[in-house]
Structure formats: structure tokens, C-alpha cells
Design an enzyme around this catalytic site. Structure first.
Site, PDB file in Angstrom:
ATOM      1  N   LYS A   1       1.011  -1.031   0.112  1.00 29.87           N
ATOM      2  CA  LYS A   1      -0.054  -0.057  -0.109  1.00 29.87           C
ATOM      3  C   LYS A   1       0.834   1.243  -0.093  1.00 29.87           C
ATOM      4  O   LYS A   1       2.100   1.296   0.374  1.00 29.87           O
ATOM      5  CB  LYS A   1      -0.844  -0.152   1.230  1.00 29.87           C
ATOM      6  CG  LYS A   1      -2.067  -1.177   1.370  1.00 29.87           C
ATOM      7  CD  LYS A   1      -2.952  -0.854   2.533  1.00 29.87           C
ATOM      8  CE  LYS A   1      -4.003  -2.228   2.313  1.00 29.87           C
ATOM      9  NZ  LYS A   1      -4.973  -2.024   3.629  1.00 29.87           N
TER      10      LYS A   1
ATOM     11  N   TYR B   1     -12.361  -1.931  -3.704  1.00 26.73           N
ATOM     12  CA  TYR B   1     -12.794  -1.956  -2.550  1.00 26.73           C
ATOM     13  C   TYR B   1     -14.464  -1.995  -2.316  1.00 26.73           C
ATOM     14  O   TYR B   1     -14.907  -1.690  -1.251  1.00 26.73           O
ATOM     15  CB  TYR B   1     -12.194  -1.242  -1.436  1.00 26.73           C
ATOM     16  CG  TYR B   1     -11.036  -1.437  -0.850  1.00 26.73           C
ATOM     17  CD1 TYR B   1     -10.633  -2.622  -0.171  1.00 26.73           C
ATOM     18  CD2 TYR B   1      -9.696  -0.949  -1.149  1.00 26.73           C
ATOM     19  CE1 TYR B   1      -9.603  -2.952   0.337  1.00 26.73           C
ATOM     20  CE2 TYR B   1      -8.417  -1.205  -0.875  1.00 26.73           C
ATOM     21  CZ  TYR B   1      -8.296  -2.363   0.031  1.00 26.73           C
ATOM     22  OH  TYR B   1      -7.108  -2.683   0.699  1.00 26.73           O
TER      23      TYR B   1
ATOM     24  N   ARG C   1      -2.045 -13.968   4.289  1.00 23.81           N
ATOM     25  CA  ARG C   1      -2.593 -13.434   5.376  1.00 23.81           C
ATOM     26  C   ARG C   1      -2.092 -13.749   6.543  1.00 23.81           C
ATOM     27  O   ARG C   1      -1.910 -12.642   7.414  1.00 23.81           O
ATOM     28  CB  ARG C   1      -4.091 -14.109   5.422  1.00 23.81           C
ATOM     29  CG  ARG C   1      -4.864 -13.853   4.147  1.00 23.81           C
ATOM     30  CD  ARG C   1      -5.752 -12.670   4.182  1.00 23.81           C
ATOM     31  NE  ARG C   1      -6.698 -12.220   5.221  1.00 23.81           N
ATOM     32  CZ  ARG C   1      -7.280 -11.128   5.147  1.00 23.81           C
ATOM     33  NH1 ARG C   1      -7.086 -10.303   4.267  1.00 23.81           N
ATOM     34  NH2 ARG C   1      -8.280 -11.011   6.270  1.00 23.81           N
TER      35      ARG C   1
ATOM     36  N   THR D   1      -5.867  -7.378  10.433  1.00 21.61           N
ATOM     37  CA  THR D   1      -5.936  -5.912  10.087  1.00 21.61           C
ATOM     38  C   THR D   1      -5.519  -4.914  10.935  1.00 21.61           C
ATOM     39  O   THR D   1      -4.764  -3.822  10.412  1.00 21.61           O
ATOM     40  CB  THR D   1      -7.371  -5.669  10.011  1.00 21.61           C
ATOM     41  OG1 THR D   1      -8.044  -6.909   9.328  1.00 21.61           O
ATOM     42  CG2 THR D   1      -7.662  -4.521   9.062  1.00 21.61           C
TER      43      THR D   1
ATOM     44  N   ARG E   1       2.399  -6.543   9.651  1.00 23.36           N
ATOM     45  CA  ARG E   1       1.661  -5.447   9.844  1.00 23.36           C
ATOM     46  C   ARG E   1       2.208  -4.901  11.407  1.00 23.36           C
ATOM     47  O   ARG E   1       2.356  -3.740  11.764  1.00 23.36           O
ATOM     48  CB  ARG E   1       0.138  -5.661  10.010  1.00 23.36           C
ATOM     49  CG  ARG E   1      -0.572  -5.421   8.450  1.00 23.36           C
ATOM     50  CD  ARG E   1      -1.875  -6.106   8.432  1.00 23.36           C
ATOM     51  NE  ARG E   1      -2.679  -5.593   7.036  1.00 23.36           N
ATOM     52  CZ  ARG E   1      -3.752  -6.025   6.825  1.00 23.36           C
ATOM     53  NH1 ARG E   1      -4.121  -7.111   7.421  1.00 23.36           N
ATOM     54  NH2 ARG E   1      -4.086  -5.722   5.619  1.00 23.36           N
TER      55      ARG E   1
ATOM     56  N   ASN F   1      -2.077   0.365   7.030  1.00 26.83           N
ATOM     57  CA  ASN F   1      -1.492  -1.034   7.304  1.00 26.83           C
ATOM     58  C   ASN F   1      -0.736  -1.900   6.427  1.00 26.83           C
ATOM     59  O   ASN F   1      -0.512  -2.975   6.416  1.00 26.83           O
ATOM     60  CB  ASN F   1      -2.905  -1.930   8.050  1.00 26.83           C
ATOM     61  CG  ASN F   1      -3.887  -2.144   7.172  1.00 26.83           C
ATOM     62  OD1 ASN F   1      -3.858  -1.692   6.080  1.00 26.83           O
ATOM     63  ND2 ASN F   1      -4.752  -2.846   7.400  1.00 26.83           N
TER      64      ASN F   1
ATOM     65  N   HIS G   1      -2.055  -5.419   1.597  1.00 28.45           N
ATOM     66  CA  HIS G   1      -3.617  -6.063   1.490  1.00 28.45           C
ATOM     67  C   HIS G   1      -3.194  -7.521   0.701  1.00 28.45           C
ATOM     68  O   HIS G   1      -2.320  -7.823   0.161  1.00 28.45           O
ATOM     69  CB  HIS G   1      -4.251  -5.517   0.216  1.00 28.45           C
ATOM     70  CG  HIS G   1      -5.251  -6.249  -0.169  1.00 28.45           C
ATOM     71  ND1 HIS G   1      -6.705  -6.333   0.274  1.00 28.45           N
ATOM     72  CD2 HIS G   1      -5.320  -6.805  -1.361  1.00 28.45           C
ATOM     73  CE1 HIS G   1      -7.263  -7.119  -0.383  1.00 28.45           C
ATOM     74  NE2 HIS G   1      -6.760  -7.705  -1.229  1.00 28.45           N
TER      75      HIS G   1
ATOM     76  N   GLU H   1      -9.700 -10.264  -7.740  1.00 31.76           N
ATOM     77  CA  GLU H   1      -8.721  -9.216  -7.379  1.00 31.76           C
ATOM     78  C   GLU H   1      -7.571  -9.230  -8.627  1.00 31.76           C
ATOM     79  O   GLU H   1      -6.997  -8.507  -9.161  1.00 31.76           O
ATOM     80  CB  GLU H   1      -8.104  -9.086  -5.918  1.00 31.76           C
ATOM     81  CG  GLU H   1      -9.398  -8.893  -5.154  1.00 31.76           C
ATOM     82  CD  GLU H   1      -8.752  -9.068  -3.709  1.00 31.76           C
ATOM     83  OE1 GLU H   1      -9.609  -8.740  -2.734  1.00 31.76           O
ATOM     84  OE2 GLU H   1      -7.651  -9.457  -3.416  1.00 31.76           O
TER      85      GLU H   1
HETATM   86  P1  ATP Z   1      -6.889  -6.005   3.346  1.00 31.65           P
HETATM   87  O1  ATP Z   1      -8.301  -6.222   2.546  1.00 31.65           O
HETATM   88  O2  ATP Z   1      -6.569  -4.511   3.003  1.00 31.65           O
HETATM   89  O3  ATP Z   1      -6.117  -7.091   3.023  1.00 31.65           O
HETATM   90  P2  ATP Z   1      -8.362  -7.033   5.586  1.00 31.65           P
HETATM   91  O4  ATP Z   1      -8.769  -7.949   4.858  1.00 31.65           O
HETATM   92  O5  ATP Z   1      -7.426  -7.366   6.633  1.00 31.65           O
HETATM   93  O6  ATP Z   1      -7.051  -5.956   4.728  1.00 31.65           O
HETATM   94  P3  ATP Z   1     -10.771  -5.613   5.625  1.00 31.65           P
HETATM   95  O7  ATP Z   1     -11.905  -5.967   6.596  1.00 31.65           O
HETATM   96  O8  ATP Z   1     -10.925  -6.275   4.249  1.00 31.65           O
HETATM   97  O9  ATP Z   1      -9.284  -5.860   6.144  1.00 31.65           O
HETATM   98  O10 ATP Z   1     -10.603  -3.903   5.330  1.00 31.65           O
HETATM   99  C1  ATP Z   1     -10.102  -3.579   4.227  1.00 31.65           C
HETATM  100  C2  ATP Z   1      -9.007  -2.496   4.641  1.00 31.65           C
HETATM  101  O11 ATP Z   1      -9.662  -1.306   5.284  1.00 31.65           O
HETATM  102  C3  ATP Z   1      -8.117  -2.958   5.969  1.00 31.65           C
HETATM  103  O12 ATP Z   1      -6.930  -3.413   5.522  1.00 31.65           O
HETATM  104  C4  ATP Z   1      -7.923  -1.402   6.660  1.00 31.65           C
HETATM  105  O13 ATP Z   1      -6.989  -0.556   5.988  1.00 31.65           O
HETATM  106  C5  ATP Z   1      -9.467  -0.874   6.558  1.00 31.65           C
HETATM  107  N1  ATP Z   1     -10.229  -1.120   7.612  1.00 31.65           N
HETATM  108  C6  ATP Z   1     -10.815  -2.307   7.817  1.00 31.65           C
HETATM  109  N2  ATP Z   1     -11.637  -2.198   8.986  1.00 31.65           N
HETATM  110  C7  ATP Z   1     -11.499  -0.973   9.573  1.00 31.65           C
HETATM  111  C8  ATP Z   1     -11.866  -0.168  10.521  1.00 31.65           C
HETATM  112  N3  ATP Z   1     -12.860  -0.836  11.558  1.00 31.65           N
HETATM  113  N4  ATP Z   1     -11.370   0.899  10.930  1.00 31.65           N
HETATM  114  C9  ATP Z   1     -10.529   1.703   9.887  1.00 31.65           C
HETATM  115  N5  ATP Z   1     -10.128   0.870   8.816  1.00 31.65           N
HETATM  116  C10 ATP Z   1     -10.633  -0.108   8.588  1.00 31.65           C
HETATM  117 MG    MG Z   2      -9.865  -7.441   2.988  1.00 32.97          MG
END
Ligand code: ATP
Ligand code: MG
Length: 137
Positions: A9, A49, A85, A91, A102, A112, A115, A126
Site C-alpha cells: 500500500k 474495495y 494472510r 488488520t 503489519r 496497514n 493487502h 482481484e
Molecule cells: P485488506 O483487505 O486490505 O487485506 P483486511 O482484509 O485485513 O485488509 P478488510 O476488512 O478487508 O481488512 O478491510 C480493508 C481495509 O480497510 C483494511 O486493510 C484497513 O486498512 C481498512 N479497515 C478495515 N476495517 C477498518 C476499521 N474498522 N477501521 C479503519 N479501517 C479499517
Molecule cells: Mg480484506
């Protein structure tokens, strides 16, 4: 062998962490089979997203993902989706396990650093969002 989709990112690219992050992925048996640097438009980030549209963090997420260039990659390996993962960590960097990307590099939940696809269906979607089959080796 399984394929997954990975992003380094903007926050990590800005802080010169491409090499550090890539090393972690490679050392854990994930092979880069496609890779490029792109700078997402707002529309491209929103589409990527789309599953999070309407959530309270969506706007900030799109802002952060369009704050600078990113590295998009296809990674291949045994259980690549779960492995990626695991190497990424959860996350929220504060809750991430020691030794994860992370935990060691992320600034916050919003910044973070990486992705990774969360299922075979999202990996397929994706990967095809960014790469055509002839760009994957
Ligand atoms: P990614 O999809 O980026 O790999 P992830 O699968 O761990 O991360 P997701 O739930 O898919 O998390 O959310 C996508 C992104 O949105 C996260 O990586 C984070 O940057 C942001 N995000 C998710 N949940 C929150 C939250 N509760 N508050 C702030 N940011 C969030
Ligand atoms: Mg995700």
C-alpha cells in the site's frame, strides 16, 4: 499451487519498505508471478474495495489507497491465500502477531502497509482486476 493477490500500500511504498515486505513474502515460500507499480484513480480504488462501500471507514480507505503509487502482485505457493494472510498479520497492527508485516511496519489500521485476498473467490476477482493471464508467469 494456489495464487493470491497482494498489494504493497501507499504508506509502505512511501517509507521505502517494498524490499523489506517482499523479502518477508518470499522467505515464507510465496513466489512473485506478476508484479507492477500503479497509481490508482479514485474510481479504481472504489471498484477494488466495492465490498466495503457504505462502511464508516470506506472514504478514508479510498483516500489512503489513492495517496500514492502501490505495488500490485500475484503470489503463488502452497496455501498461498492463508499463508499470505498469516505473514501479513491481522488488520489492526496493534493486535497483529509478533514478526508479521503489519506488526513490524504498519502505522495504523488505515495505513496497514499490505493487502491480501481473503478467499479463492476474492483472489480470482482481484487478480483479474489488475492482470490479464498473459502477464502472469
Ligand atoms: P485488506 O483487505 O486490505 O487485506 P483486511 O482484509 O485485513 O485488509 P478488510 O476488512 O478487508 O481488512 O478491510 C480493508 C481495509 O480497510 C483494511 O486493510 C484497513 O486498512 C481498512 N479497515 C478495515 N476495517 C477498518 C476499521 N474498522 N477501521 C479503519 N479501517 C479499517
Ligand atoms: Mg480484506
Amino acid at each position: 499451487l494456489e495464487r493470491t493477490f497482494s498489494i504493497i500500500k501507499p504508506d509502505a511504498v512511501k517509507r521505502n519498505l517494498i524490499g523489506e515486505i517482499l523479502s518477508r513474502l518470499e522467505q515464507n515460500g510465496l513466489k512473485v508471478v506478476a508484479s507492477k507499480m500503479v497509481f490508482l484513480t479514485r474510481g479504481e480504488a472504489e471498484g477494488f474495495y466495492a465490498e466495503h462501500e457504505g462502511k464508516p471507514f470506506y472514504e478514508t480507505l479510498v483516500n489512503n489507497m489513492t495517496a500514492g503509487p502501490i505495488i500490485v502482485q500475484v503470489l503463488e505457493g502452497e496455501d498461498a491465500i492463508a499463508k499470505n494472510r498469516q505473514v501479513m498479520g491481522t488488520t489492526d497492527p496493534e493486535k497483529a502477531d509478533a514478526g508479521t508485516i503489519r506488526k513490524d511496519f504498519a502505522v495504523s489500521m488505515q495505513q496497514n502497509s499490505v493487502h491480501g485476498s481473503d478467499s479463492p473467490a476474492s483472489a480470482a476477482r482481484e487478480i483479474s482486476y489488475f492482470f490479464s493471464e498473459i502477464e502472469i508467469f
